[in-house]
Design an enzyme around this catalytic site. Sequence first.
Site, short mmCIF file in Angstrom:
data_model
loop_
_atom_site.label_atom_id
_atom_site.label_comp_id
_atom_site.label_asym_id
_atom_site.label_seq_id
_atom_site.Cartn_x
_atom_site.Cartn_y
_atom_site.Cartn_z
N ASP A 135 0.88 -1.16 0.00
CA ASP A 135 0.00 0.00 0.00
C ASP A 135 0.91 1.21 0.00
O ASP A 135 1.84 1.30 0.80
CB ASP A 135 -0.93 0.02 1.21
CG ASP A 135 -2.09 0.98 0.97
OD1 ASP A 135 -2.82 0.79 -0.02
OD2 ASP A 135 -2.26 1.93 1.75
N PHE A 164 4.27 5.34 -13.47
CA PHE A 164 2.80 5.35 -13.36
C PHE A 164 2.40 6.36 -12.30
O PHE A 164 3.26 6.98 -11.66
CB PHE A 164 2.28 3.93 -13.02
CG PHE A 164 2.60 3.48 -11.61
CD1 PHE A 164 3.86 3.02 -11.27
CD2 PHE A 164 1.63 3.55 -10.61
CE1 PHE A 164 4.14 2.62 -9.96
CE2 PHE A 164 1.90 3.15 -9.30
CZ PHE A 164 3.16 2.69 -8.98
#
Length: 198
Positions: A71, A154
Amino acid sequence: MPKILLIGSANRGKARELAELLEGLPFEVRSLADYPAVPAPEEDAETFEENAVLKARYYSAQFGVACVADDSGLVVDALDGAPGVQSARYAGEPCDDQKNIDKLLGALDGVPWHERTARFVCCAAWVEEGQVLHETRGTVEGHIAMEPFGTGGFGYDPLFVPVGREHTFAEIPSAEKHAMSHRGNAFARLRERLERAS
Ligand code: ITT
């Protein structure tokens, strides 16, 4: 037969980076594309750590294999830590990198360079048979650029200029990003644990 290790990420850019960072380990590394589609877990925890464990537990249980998940997100000082754990969904759902970038630039409109300090955070977890075998955290400090640069990487990469560099993460080769990034940092330690366990 090498043991299976699943990369528990539905984000293609992130999953590609994780595959690179886990290369060469004595595991058969698989991605979610190797399994039937399942809904993504609800990421309802308030910390990166808890969300990483939640994702690794979920995908490990779904497919009965060892799983690593991360995460991660961008913490911007001038925005009191936003987008933080909400980084993927900052501009709403479905998640859209370009919309997130536009929203972040809007939120920082008029904020000068020296106040645009930020860091990427990555928490990673390795879960097997319901047990958390390792948790690790990595960070990288930087600034948010005035406009996007570069086409690699990204997420927020076109906006993130790491400290000591003049280019964004989207302008440098992925190996160079890994050498200094939050994810590269977290997974270097996780790799050591995985190597010892094999
Ligand atoms: P999974 O949960 O399926 O892995 P996700 O994209 O939802 O995919 P996160 O909840 O961890 O993953 O959100 C991370 C977001 O933070 C990601 O979508 C990007 O917007 C941003 N992010 C994290 N690491 C990044 C990196 O290395 N470069 C650019 N943006 C990054």
